[in-house]
Motif scaffolding. Structure first.
Motif, PDB file in Angstrom:
ATOM      1  N   UNK A  33       0.833  -1.203   0.000  1.00  0.00           N
ATOM      2  CA  UNK A  33       0.000   0.000   0.000  1.00  0.00           C
ATOM      3  C   UNK A  33       0.869   1.254   0.000  1.00  0.00           C
ATOM      4  N   UNK A  34       1.903   1.251   0.825  1.00  0.00           N
ATOM      5  CA  UNK A  34       2.789   2.412   0.909  1.00  0.00           C
ATOM      6  C   UNK A  34       3.514   2.646  -0.413  1.00  0.00           C
ATOM      7  N   UNK A  35       4.090   1.562  -0.961  1.00  0.00           N
ATOM      8  CA  UNK A  35       4.839   1.722  -2.215  1.00  0.00           C
ATOM      9  C   UNK A  35       3.920   2.086  -3.373  1.00  0.00           C
ATOM     10  N   UNK A  36       2.701   1.534  -3.327  1.00  0.00           N
ATOM     11  CA  UNK A  36       1.710   1.866  -4.359  1.00  0.00           C
ATOM     12  C   UNK A  36       1.348   3.336  -4.275  1.00  0.00           C
ATOM     13  N   UNK A  37       1.155   3.788  -3.044  1.00  0.00           N
ATOM     14  CA  UNK A  37       0.816   5.196  -2.811  1.00  0.00           C
ATOM     15  C   UNK A  37       1.906   6.108  -3.354  1.00  0.00           C
ATOM     16  N   UNK A  38       3.163   5.746  -3.050  1.00  0.00           N
ATOM     17  CA  UNK A  38       4.283   6.560  -3.508  1.00  0.00           C
ATOM     18  C   UNK A  38       4.349   6.572  -5.031  1.00  0.00           C
ATOM     19  N   UNK A  39       4.285   5.371  -5.618  1.00  0.00           N
ATOM     20  CA  UNK A  39       4.455   5.266  -7.065  1.00  0.00           C
ATOM     21  C   UNK A  39       3.284   5.875  -7.840  1.00  0.00           C
ATOM     22  N   UNK A  40       2.063   5.428  -7.499  1.00  0.00           N
ATOM     23  CA  UNK A  40       0.890   5.856  -8.258  1.00  0.00           C
ATOM     24  C   UNK A  40       0.355   7.194  -7.768  1.00  0.00           C
TER      25      UNK A  40
END
Ligand code: ZN
Length: 100
Positions: A33-40
């Motif tokens: 969720x965190x990495x998705x938030x950062x990337x997207x």
């Protein structure tokens, strides 16, 4: 595997175990969720469009499952075609022996 997942770089086997693991492991889901938030999320901020994190993550996961199932079906079809070709070769050889 999370960056590879987000970049769609996992092979079928890794993708399947990744998706299954994410479903059952809270800390990896959080990390995703965190990495998705950062990337997207950052991409969306730049676009200026609205962003619903949990919806978007859910649809990304659903897309991944769909892609995985599709790829597996393609592999099965390819395998089936190969078997058919081999059977035809065997039949041709058997026929040529029978006609000898
Ligand atoms: Zn985990």
């Amino acid at each position: 595997m999370i960056p590879d997942f987000l970049g769609d770089e996992l092979d079928n086997y890794s993708l399947e175990s990744f998706l299954n693991h994410i479903d059952s492991c809270k800390s990896c889901k959080e990390e995703l969720t965190i990495q998705f938030l950062i990337e997207t999320g950052i991409q969306r901020l730049e676009d200026g469009s609205t962003f619903n994190l949990s919806n978007e993550l859910q649809s990304t996961m659903n897309d991944a499952w769909t892609r995985l199932r599709l790829r597996k079906r393609l592999l099965k079809t390819a395998y089936f075609l190969q078997v058919m070709v081999v059977l035809e070769i065997i039949a041709a050889i058997a026929l040529s022996i029978a006609l000898r």
